[in-house]
Each structure stands twice: as C-alpha cells, then as structure tokens.
Design a protein around this motif. Sequence first.
Motif, PDB file in Angstrom:
ATOM      1  N   MET A   1       0.828  -1.206   0.000  1.00  0.00           N
ATOM      2  CA  MET A   1       0.000   0.000   0.000  1.00  0.00           C
ATOM      3  C   MET A   1       0.866   1.261   0.000  1.00  0.00           C
ATOM      4  O   MET A   1       0.541   2.248  -0.660  1.00  0.00           O
ATOM      5  CB  MET A   1      -0.947   0.006   1.213  1.00  0.00           C
ATOM      6  N   PHE A   2       1.967   1.240   0.728  1.00  0.00           N
ATOM      7  CA  PHE A   2       2.874   2.384   0.741  1.00  0.00           C
ATOM      8  C   PHE A   2       3.453   2.635  -0.645  1.00  0.00           C
ATOM      9  O   PHE A   2       3.503   3.771  -1.117  1.00  0.00           O
ATOM     10  CB  PHE A   2       3.986   2.139   1.763  1.00  0.00           C
ATOM     11  N   PHE A   3       3.901   1.590  -1.330  1.00  0.00           N
ATOM     12  CA  PHE A   3       4.453   1.753  -2.673  1.00  0.00           C
ATOM     13  C   PHE A   3       3.392   2.206  -3.675  1.00  0.00           C
ATOM     14  O   PHE A   3       3.670   3.024  -4.553  1.00  0.00           O
ATOM     15  CB  PHE A   3       5.121   0.462  -3.148  1.00  0.00           C
ATOM     16  N   LEU A   4       2.178   1.710  -3.562  1.00  0.00           N
ATOM     17  CA  LEU A   4       1.101   2.169  -4.434  1.00  0.00           C
ATOM     18  C   LEU A   4       0.784   3.640  -4.192  1.00  0.00           C
ATOM     19  O   LEU A   4       0.547   4.402  -5.138  1.00  0.00           O
ATOM     20  CB  LEU A   4      -0.157   1.320  -4.232  1.00  0.00           C
ATOM     21  N   LEU A   5       0.766   4.055  -2.955  1.00  0.00           N
ATOM     22  CA  LEU A   5       0.515   5.453  -2.629  1.00  0.00           C
ATOM     23  C   LEU A   5       1.590   6.353  -3.230  1.00  0.00           C
ATOM     24  O   LEU A   5       1.281   7.376  -3.856  1.00  0.00           O
ATOM     25  CB  LEU A   5       0.460   5.638  -1.111  1.00  0.00           C
ATOM     26  N   LEU A   6       2.840   5.971  -3.082  1.00  0.00           N
ATOM     27  CA  LEU A   6       3.927   6.751  -3.686  1.00  0.00           C
ATOM     28  C   LEU A   6       3.809   6.794  -5.205  1.00  0.00           C
ATOM     29  O   LEU A   6       3.996   7.846  -5.824  1.00  0.00           O
ATOM     30  CB  LEU A   6       5.277   6.153  -3.295  1.00  0.00           C
ATOM     31  N   PHE A   7       3.493   5.669  -5.804  1.00  0.00           N
ATOM     32  CA  PHE A   7       3.364   5.605  -7.261  1.00  0.00           C
ATOM     33  C   PHE A   7       2.277   6.555  -7.751  1.00  0.00           C
ATOM     34  O   PHE A   7       2.491   7.342  -8.673  1.00  0.00           O
ATOM     35  CB  PHE A   7       3.048   4.162  -7.676  1.00  0.00           C
ATOM     36  N   PHE A   8       1.109   6.535  -7.131  1.00  0.00           N
ATOM     37  CA  PHE A   8       0.014   7.383  -7.576  1.00  0.00           C
ATOM     38  C   PHE A   8       0.281   8.863  -7.297  1.00  0.00           C
ATOM     39  O   PHE A   8      -0.140   9.727  -8.064  1.00  0.00           O
ATOM     40  CB  PHE A   8      -1.317   6.943  -6.965  1.00  0.00           C
ATOM     41  N   LEU A   9       0.975   9.172  -6.233  1.00  0.00           N
ATOM     42  CA  LEU A   9       1.322  10.569  -5.971  1.00  0.00           C
ATOM     43  C   LEU A   9       2.289  11.101  -7.024  1.00  0.00           C
ATOM     44  O   LEU A   9       2.153  12.227  -7.496  1.00  0.00           O
ATOM     45  CB  LEU A   9       1.939  10.708  -4.582  1.00  0.00           C
ATOM     46  N   ILE A  10       3.250  10.306  -7.400  1.00  0.00           N
ATOM     47  CA  ILE A  10       4.214  10.742  -8.411  1.00  0.00           C
ATOM     48  C   ILE A  10       3.544  10.858  -9.774  1.00  0.00           C
ATOM     49  O   ILE A  10       3.741  11.833 -10.493  1.00  0.00           O
ATOM     50  CB  ILE A  10       5.405   9.767  -8.453  1.00  0.00           C
ATOM     51  N   ILE A  11       2.711   9.900 -10.135  1.00  0.00           N
ATOM     52  CA  ILE A  11       2.034   9.924 -11.434  1.00  0.00           C
ATOM     53  C   ILE A  11       1.041  11.078 -11.512  1.00  0.00           C
ATOM     54  O   ILE A  11       0.900  11.716 -12.558  1.00  0.00           O
ATOM     55  CB  ILE A  11       1.340   8.573 -11.704  1.00  0.00           C
ATOM     56  N   SER A  12       0.365  11.385 -10.426  1.00  0.00           N
ATOM     57  CA  SER A  12      -0.633  12.462 -10.471  1.00  0.00           C
ATOM     58  C   SER A  12       0.018  13.828 -10.671  1.00  0.00           C
ATOM     59  O   SER A  12      -0.593  14.728 -11.251  1.00  0.00           O
ATOM     60  CB  SER A  12      -1.480  12.463  -9.209  1.00  0.00           C
ATOM     61  N   THR A  13       1.234  14.020 -10.217  1.00  0.00           N
ATOM     62  CA  THR A  13       1.907  15.290 -10.465  1.00  0.00           C
ATOM     63  C   THR A  13       2.381  15.404 -11.904  1.00  0.00           C
ATOM     64  O   THR A  13       2.557  16.506 -12.414  1.00  0.00           O
ATOM     65  CB  THR A  13       3.112  15.469  -9.527  1.00  0.00           C
ATOM     66  N   LEU A  14       2.571  14.289 -12.578  1.00  0.00           N
ATOM     67  CA  LEU A  14       3.007  14.293 -13.964  1.00  0.00           C
ATOM     68  C   LEU A  14       1.854  14.160 -14.942  1.00  0.00           C
ATOM     69  O   LEU A  14       2.079  13.999 -16.136  1.00  0.00           O
ATOM     70  CB  LEU A  14       3.991  13.142 -14.205  1.00  0.00           C
ATOM     71  N   ALA A  15       0.631  14.241 -14.463  1.00  0.00           N
ATOM     72  CA  ALA A  15      -0.534  13.970 -15.312  1.00  0.00           C
ATOM     73  C   ALA A  15      -0.645  14.926 -16.479  1.00  0.00           C
ATOM     74  O   ALA A  15      -0.893  14.512 -17.600  1.00  0.00           O
ATOM     75  CB  ALA A  15      -1.813  14.006 -14.476  1.00  0.00           C
ATOM     76  N   ASN A  16      -0.468  16.215 -16.261  1.00  0.00           N
ATOM     77  CA  ASN A  16      -0.593  17.188 -17.342  1.00  0.00           C
ATOM     78  C   ASN A  16       0.480  18.257 -17.186  1.00  0.00           C
ATOM     79  O   ASN A  16       0.217  19.338 -16.676  1.00  0.00           O
ATOM     80  CB  ASN A  16      -1.987  17.812 -17.344  1.00  0.00           C
ATOM     81  N   PRO A  17       1.690  17.989 -17.641  1.00  0.00           N
ATOM     82  CA  PRO A  17       2.776  18.941 -17.427  1.00  0.00           C
ATOM     83  C   PRO A  17       2.721  20.149 -18.363  1.00  0.00           C
ATOM     84  O   PRO A  17       3.459  21.089 -18.179  1.00  0.00           O
ATOM     85  CB  PRO A  17       4.019  18.104 -17.708  1.00  0.00           C
ATOM     86  N   ASN A  18       1.857  20.154 -19.368  1.00  0.00           N
ATOM     87  CA  ASN A  18       1.794  21.248 -20.336  1.00  0.00           C
ATOM     88  C   ASN A  18       0.799  22.321 -19.956  1.00  0.00           C
ATOM     89  O   ASN A  18       0.291  23.023 -20.805  1.00  0.00           O
ATOM     90  CB  ASN A  18       1.428  20.694 -21.715  1.00  0.00           C
ATOM     91  N   VAL A  19       0.510  22.440 -18.687  1.00  0.00           N
ATOM     92  CA  VAL A  19      -0.503  23.391 -18.245  1.00  0.00           C
ATOM     93  C   VAL A  19       0.153  24.483 -17.411  1.00  0.00           C
ATOM     94  O   VAL A  19       0.937  24.215 -16.525  1.00  0.00           O
ATOM     95  CB  VAL A  19      -1.591  22.684 -17.405  1.00  0.00           C
ATOM     96  N   ILE A  20      -0.175  25.722 -17.725  1.00  0.00           N
ATOM     97  CA  ILE A  20       0.270  26.859 -16.937  1.00  0.00           C
ATOM     98  C   ILE A  20      -0.800  27.123 -15.893  1.00  0.00           C
ATOM     99  O   ILE A  20      -1.987  27.172 -16.206  1.00  0.00           O
ATOM    100  CB  ILE A  20       0.493  28.084 -17.847  1.00  0.00           C
ATOM    101  N   LYS A  21      -0.394  27.308 -14.642  1.00  0.00           N
ATOM    102  CA  LYS A  21      -1.344  27.475 -13.549  1.00  0.00           C
ATOM    103  C   LYS A  21      -2.076  28.819 -13.664  1.00  0.00           C
ATOM    104  O   LYS A  21      -1.454  29.865 -13.777  1.00  0.00           O
ATOM    105  CB  LYS A  21      -0.628  27.417 -12.196  1.00  0.00           C
ATOM    106  N   MET A  22      -3.401  28.760 -13.667  1.00  0.00           N
ATOM    107  CA  MET A  22      -4.235  29.961 -13.680  1.00  0.00           C
ATOM    108  C   MET A  22      -5.623  29.604 -13.188  1.00  0.00           C
ATOM    109  O   MET A  22      -6.002  28.439 -13.155  1.00  0.00           O
ATOM    110  CB  MET A  22      -4.299  30.570 -15.081  1.00  0.00           C
ATOM    111  N   THR A  23      -6.371  30.606 -12.788  1.00  0.00           N
ATOM    112  CA  THR A  23      -7.744  30.405 -12.337  1.00  0.00           C
ATOM    113  C   THR A  23      -8.651  30.434 -13.558  1.00  0.00           C
ATOM    114  O   THR A  23      -8.752  31.439 -14.245  1.00  0.00           O
ATOM    115  CB  THR A  23      -8.148  31.507 -11.355  1.00  0.00           C
TER     116      THR A  23
END
Length: 131
Positions: free
Chosen positions: A22-44
């Motif tokens: 479960m710890f390794f799965l949690l780390l995997f999903f946290l890392i993948i979720s930050t890389l989900a859409n790297p081509n986006v500039i943060k804005m409201t």
Amino acid sequence: MSIKRKRRFHAEVATSSLSDIMFFLLLFFLIISTLANPNVIKMTLPKAKSNEKTNKQLISLSVTEDKKFFIDKEPVDFENLETSLMSKIGADKEQTVVVRIPFNLQVQDLVDVLQIGVKNNLKFVIATSPK
C-alpha cells in the motif's frame, strides 16, 4: 465415543506485507498524479456547471493575465500565434486545441484567440474548472 481436539485450526492471513504494498502504491500514484498534465500553466479558470473530460491528444493554448500566449508552455507572440499554432497542428486538422484563459480577462481577448480557429477551421475547446 466422541473424540474432541483441544486445538482448533484457525485460518490466518499474513498482512505484514500488505502495508508495504500500500505504501508503494501510494507513492506511485502521488508521483504519477503530479506528472498527469505537465503542459498546463497554472491559472484560475472560469467555472462551469458541467465539465467534459477527454482523452484525445490535445494542444494547450494558454493566455496569462498579462496577455502572454503559450502553446504547450512555449511562449509565442500574438502576431505569430496563428503560424505557430498551424505548424504545431501540422496536417492533422482533427486535433483539438484547449484554450486556457483566466476568468478575469476581457471577452475580446478570448474572441481574438477563437477567431484564429474559425479562420483555419480548427476545433477549439475552452477549459473550465468545476463549480
């Protein structure tokens, strides 16, 4: 005569390795979720009641509050926006361009960007955030 056993057999499940998994799965999903859409500039983004998600290959066209234009995080001048966008799309006119524009920009700024899509017969989608 009935013979009774004093020790009954109890089934056990070894759960010591489950916490590691479960710890390794949690780390995997946290890392993948930050890389989900790297081509986006943060804005409201503007808010909408219904929000449609797509899995198609998209080109991201972002406009910041100070009217700077980006195509997939690459800065582009407004004068060169149409040529840069057409070179990014290439021959595949079926690609969708996602326009990310802040909610507090004027409507005319959005219309200026969308006119490029109308002129070149492209598919534009305005990105919104859920309400």
